[in-house]
Design a protein around this motif. Sequence first.
Motif: not given
Length: 274
Positions: A5-21, A23-29, A38-42
């Motif tokens: 997100s830059i100056d109100g413009e948003i682009e999204q793409l896949s990281s090609k990484l997967y995690v169990e819902p 254990v995911w902290d949406a606020k921290r990303g 999990i350490l490898e994922l982070n």
Amino acid sequence: MIRISIDGEIEQLSSKLYVEPQVWDAKRGRANGRSAKILELNSRLQDIEVILKEHYYDIQRRHGFVTAEMVRNAYMGITQREESLLKVYEQHLEDTKKLVGLSKADPTYRKYERMYRRVVEFMKKKYNITDIPLREIKYQFIVDLEFFLRTEYKYSQNTTYKCMKFFKQVINKAIRAGLITVDPFNGYKISIERVDRGYLTEDELCKMMQKEFASKRLEQVRDIFVFACFTGLAYIDLAHLRVDNIQKMFDGRLWIVTHRQKTNTKVMVPLLPP
């Protein structure tokens, strides 16, 4: 998913990484936990964030501004022809110069050249950049350019119209070459303003013809002007006029037979007594 997100413009793409819902902290990303997986994922997510920031600062250094799309494309390794505006403009000037004397007049080339200098100055003053990738030219760039011409050079409506028309030809050339996918002139409008040029009355023209000037040079200037009034020829056409252009025609009278410099169309004008 990665969101940029830059100056109100948003682009999204896949990281090609997967995690169990769970254990995911949406606020921290980031994922919660201390397992090796999990350490490898982070760690990989941290690497992605660092790479995105590096692309951001690199693009900012090279172009003077950044968009979310530019960062996304850089991260994904999308290679586009990094053709710049000035590179295409310079090629356009070179092509036009070759046509001078064929299908283009030298004054026309000079106008293209002048507008090129205006664009260079505009980018430096407005964005502090020396060039810009063609695909980054958006509608706002066009609007800002017009505003620059009107405020910095006090151009009139019609002069601004002609300058923007010259610039649009360069953009159209880039569009035809596939270097720009979305026309930045879409939605942009500027029109010619009708101007009353005025005219001489017959009495005024007669007074001018009868006027005695102090020098032969001024008399010659007057004579050429009067000649233009009676023939309707432009100055450039008069400048190129030769004795050979005066020919006796079907009616036994003398006519001017020449070609218009601007349109290269044939013109035949009767040589009137004056």
